[in-house]
Motif scaffolding. Structure first.
Motif, PDB file in Angstrom:
ATOM      1  N   SER A  66       0.835  -1.202   0.000  1.00  0.00           N
ATOM      2  CA  SER A  66       0.000   0.000   0.000  1.00  0.00           C
ATOM      3  C   SER A  66       0.866   1.247   0.000  1.00  0.00           C
ATOM      4  CB  SER A  66      -0.927  -0.005   1.219  1.00  0.00           C
ATOM      5  OG  SER A  66      -0.168  -0.117   2.414  1.00  0.00           O
ATOM      6  N   GLY A  67       0.250   2.373  -0.327  1.00  0.00           N
ATOM      7  CA  GLY A  67       0.974   3.632  -0.402  1.00  0.00           C
ATOM      8  C   GLY A  67       0.274   4.722   0.381  1.00  0.00           C
ATOM      9  N   PRO A  68       0.691   5.966   0.199  1.00  0.00           N
ATOM     10  CA  PRO A  68       0.083   7.081   0.924  1.00  0.00           C
ATOM     11  C   PRO A  68      -1.426   7.152   0.690  1.00  0.00           C
ATOM     12  CG  PRO A  68       2.077   7.799  -0.197  1.00  0.00           C
ATOM     13  CD  PRO A  68       1.788   6.410  -0.683  1.00  0.00           C
ATOM     14  N   GLY A  69      -2.179   7.280   1.778  1.00  0.00           N
ATOM     15  CA  GLY A  69      -3.623   7.426   1.664  1.00  0.00           C
ATOM     16  C   GLY A  69      -4.404   6.135   1.629  1.00  0.00           C
ATOM     17  N   ASP A  70      -3.727   4.976   1.603  1.00  0.00           N
ATOM     18  CA  ASP A  70      -4.439   3.701   1.477  1.00  0.00           C
ATOM     19  C   ASP A  70      -4.952   3.158   2.810  1.00  0.00           C
ATOM     20  OD1 ASP A  70      -4.119   3.616  -1.251  1.00  0.00           O
ATOM     21  OD2 ASP A  70      -2.352   2.327  -1.204  1.00  0.00           O
ATOM     22  N   LEU A  71      -4.102   3.198   3.845  1.00  0.00           N
ATOM     23  CA  LEU A  71      -4.444   2.570   5.122  1.00  0.00           C
ATOM     24  C   LEU A  71      -4.540   3.607   6.235  1.00  0.00           C
ATOM     25  CD1 LEU A  71      -1.993  -0.500   5.225  1.00  0.00           C
ATOM     26  CD2 LEU A  71      -4.334  -0.462   4.365  1.00  0.00           C
ATOM     27  N   PHE A  72      -5.615   3.537   7.009  1.00  0.00           N
ATOM     28  CA  PHE A  72      -5.689   4.282   8.267  1.00  0.00           C
ATOM     29  C   PHE A  72      -5.246   3.278   9.320  1.00  0.00           C
ATOM     30  CE2 PHE A  72      -7.978   6.143  11.932  1.00  0.00           C
ATOM     31  CZ  PHE A  72      -7.502   7.445  11.843  1.00  0.00           C
ATOM     32  N   THR A  73      -4.081   3.491   9.920  1.00  0.00           N
ATOM     33  CA  THR A  73      -3.420   2.447  10.699  1.00  0.00           C
ATOM     34  C   THR A  73      -3.402   2.755  12.190  1.00  0.00           C
ATOM     35  OG1 THR A  73      -1.990   2.004   8.792  1.00  0.00           O
ATOM     36  CG2 THR A  73      -1.308   1.097  10.920  1.00  0.00           C
ATOM     37  N   VAL A  74      -3.726   1.740  12.997  1.00  0.00           N
ATOM     38  CA  VAL A  74      -3.601   1.810  14.447  1.00  0.00           C
ATOM     39  C   VAL A  74      -2.634   0.716  14.864  1.00  0.00           C
ATOM     40  CG1 VAL A  74      -4.780   1.511  16.657  1.00  0.00           C
ATOM     41  CG2 VAL A  74      -5.926   2.719  14.795  1.00  0.00           C
ATOM     42  N   ARG A  75      -1.587   1.083  15.599  1.00  0.00           N
ATOM     43  CA  ARG A  75      -0.613   0.113  16.069  1.00  0.00           C
ATOM     44  C   ARG A  75      -0.537   0.192  17.584  1.00  0.00           C
ATOM     45  NH1 ARG A  75       4.091  -0.754  11.679  1.00  0.00           N
ATOM     46  NH2 ARG A  75       4.401  -2.491  13.096  1.00  0.00           N
ATOM     47  N   ASN A  76      -0.555  -0.965  18.215  1.00  0.00           N
ATOM     48  CA  ASN A  76      -0.373  -1.007  19.670  1.00  0.00           C
ATOM     49  C   ASN A  76       0.245  -2.339  20.063  1.00  0.00           C
ATOM     50  OD1 ASN A  76      -2.534  -3.002  20.302  1.00  0.00           O
ATOM     51  ND2 ASN A  76      -3.943  -1.359  19.703  1.00  0.00           N
ATOM     52  N   ILE A  77       0.624  -2.467  21.313  1.00  0.00           N
ATOM     53  CA  ILE A  77       1.222  -3.698  21.807  1.00  0.00           C
ATOM     54  C   ILE A  77       0.178  -4.819  21.771  1.00  0.00           C
ATOM     55  CG2 ILE A  77       2.335  -4.818  23.785  1.00  0.00           C
ATOM     56  CD1 ILE A  77       3.997  -2.565  22.616  1.00  0.00           C
ATOM     57  N   GLY A  78       0.378  -5.799  20.887  1.00  0.00           N
ATOM     58  CA  GLY A  78      -0.492  -6.971  20.836  1.00  0.00           C
ATOM     59  C   GLY A  78      -1.719  -6.857  19.942  1.00  0.00           C
ATOM     60  N   ASN A  79      -1.780  -5.794  19.096  1.00  0.00           N
ATOM     61  CA  ASN A  79      -2.952  -5.563  18.229  1.00  0.00           C
ATOM     62  C   ASN A  79      -4.273  -5.813  18.966  1.00  0.00           C
ATOM     63  OD1 ASN A  79      -1.300  -8.146  17.086  1.00  0.00           O
ATOM     64  ND2 ASN A  79      -3.469  -8.712  17.186  1.00  0.00           N
ATOM     65  N   LEU A  80      -4.437  -5.121  20.098  1.00  0.00           N
ATOM     66  CA  LEU A  80      -5.602  -5.307  20.954  1.00  0.00           C
ATOM     67  C   LEU A  80      -6.680  -4.260  20.670  1.00  0.00           C
ATOM     68  CD1 LEU A  80      -3.784  -6.010  24.348  1.00  0.00           C
ATOM     69  CD2 LEU A  80      -4.656  -7.678  22.691  1.00  0.00           C
ATOM     70  N   VAL A  81      -7.943  -4.677  20.803  1.00  0.00           N
ATOM     71  CA  VAL A  81      -9.099  -3.793  20.663  1.00  0.00           C
ATOM     72  C   VAL A  81      -9.895  -3.882  21.961  1.00  0.00           C
ATOM     73  CG1 VAL A  81     -11.194  -3.275  19.364  1.00  0.00           C
ATOM     74  CG2 VAL A  81      -9.175  -4.167  18.169  1.00  0.00           C
ATOM     75  N   PRO A  82      -9.661  -2.991  22.900  1.00  0.00           N
ATOM     76  CA  PRO A  82     -10.399  -3.059  24.167  1.00  0.00           C
ATOM     77  C   PRO A  82     -11.905  -2.937  23.953  1.00  0.00           C
ATOM     78  CG  PRO A  82      -8.504  -1.608  24.367  1.00  0.00           C
ATOM     79  CD  PRO A  82      -8.635  -1.934  22.913  1.00  0.00           C
TER      80      PRO A  82
END
Length: 250
Positions: A66-82
């Motif tokens: 992917s390139g600029p503008g493709d992904l809205f990215t969230v990164r955290n320890i363990g790819n967790l979704v509380p």
């Protein structure tokens, strides 16, 4: 005359940062400047929210082509979704989900786990002494405890890669965690609404670092059916529309 003070040593990380920035300005910026200028004027319109681990071995733009503008990215320890409740919710992850779904109108959300995840290894090792105040890391990792409970439960399907059993308990938990976090994602009101409307799709992904291989959770899995949660290998010849991520080369 006093001798001049010795120069403070420059940390290697700082040198790498400057070297990398210089390389970007020299080699990459000329290639992407027009596209970034367009995006600066038009604003971002990513089609995907991509939630993954902060692990440095996961280069999201590389593994999704992917390139600029493709992904809205969230990164955290363990790819967790509380889960979105008052006591254990996390405003940062929850805000990103709400913004991506309600404002950016993304068409899909991917949760991407990976092999050898340190967060999952820590969960397998058990919580530290409960008498000591919890560290910030362990307060965060508690959002992953439902994944550990799911793996131990006989009431949930077995998460595995197609064609083989998990290599060990760590891989089992890394896979199970993706499935569990998808369930947490569905609990967010904005996501539940879009799912009911049929205007958004959810993907589970596992990236095996040592193999440089991506796996996708079988379409329709993690829906409460008592069947194995199977992650299928993504092959070079897989064509768009067969379950892989939209707008990327995965």
């Amino acid at each position: 005359t006093p001798a001049p003070a010795p120069e403070a040593p420059r940390l290697a990380g700082g040198n790498r940062l400057i070297s990398g920035l210089s390389s970007f300005q020299r080699n990459t910026a000329p290639l992407v400047r027009d596209e970034l200028a367009r995006l600066a004027v038009e604003g971002q319109r990513p089609s995907q929210l991509f939630i993954t681990c902060a692990d440095s071995r996961l280069v999201t733009s590389m593994i999704t082509a992917s390139g600029p503008g493709d992904l809205f990215t969230v990164r955290n320890i363990g790819n967790l979704v509380p889960l979105p409740d008052a006591e254990s919710g996390d405003h940062s992850v929850g805000a990103a989900i709400e913004y991506a779904v309600d404002v950016l109108k993304v068409e899909s959300i991917t949760i991407c786990g990976h092999s050898g995840c340190g967060a999952m290894q820590a969960l397998l090792g058990g919580e530290p002494d409960r008498e000591a105040p919890p560290t910030s890391l362990w307060r965060w990792l508690r959002h992953g405890l439902p994944s550990l409970e799911r793996m131990a439960s006989r009431h949930h399907a077995w998460a595995r890669i197609s064609g083989r059993l998990p290599a060990d308990a760590l891989e089992q938990l890394c896979l199970t965690n993706v499935v569990q976090q998808l369930d947490h994602l569905r609990a967010h009101e904005s996501v539940a609404r879009r799912l009911a409307e049929g205007t958004i799709r959810l993907h589970g992904m596992y990236f095996h670092v040592g193999e440089a291989q991506a796996y996708l959770l079988t379409e329709g899995a993690s829906s409460g059916l008592e069947l194995d949660e199977v992650f299928d290998r993504v092959d070079p010849g897989d064509a768009p529309g067969s379950g892989e991520l939209e707008r990327t080369g995965v």
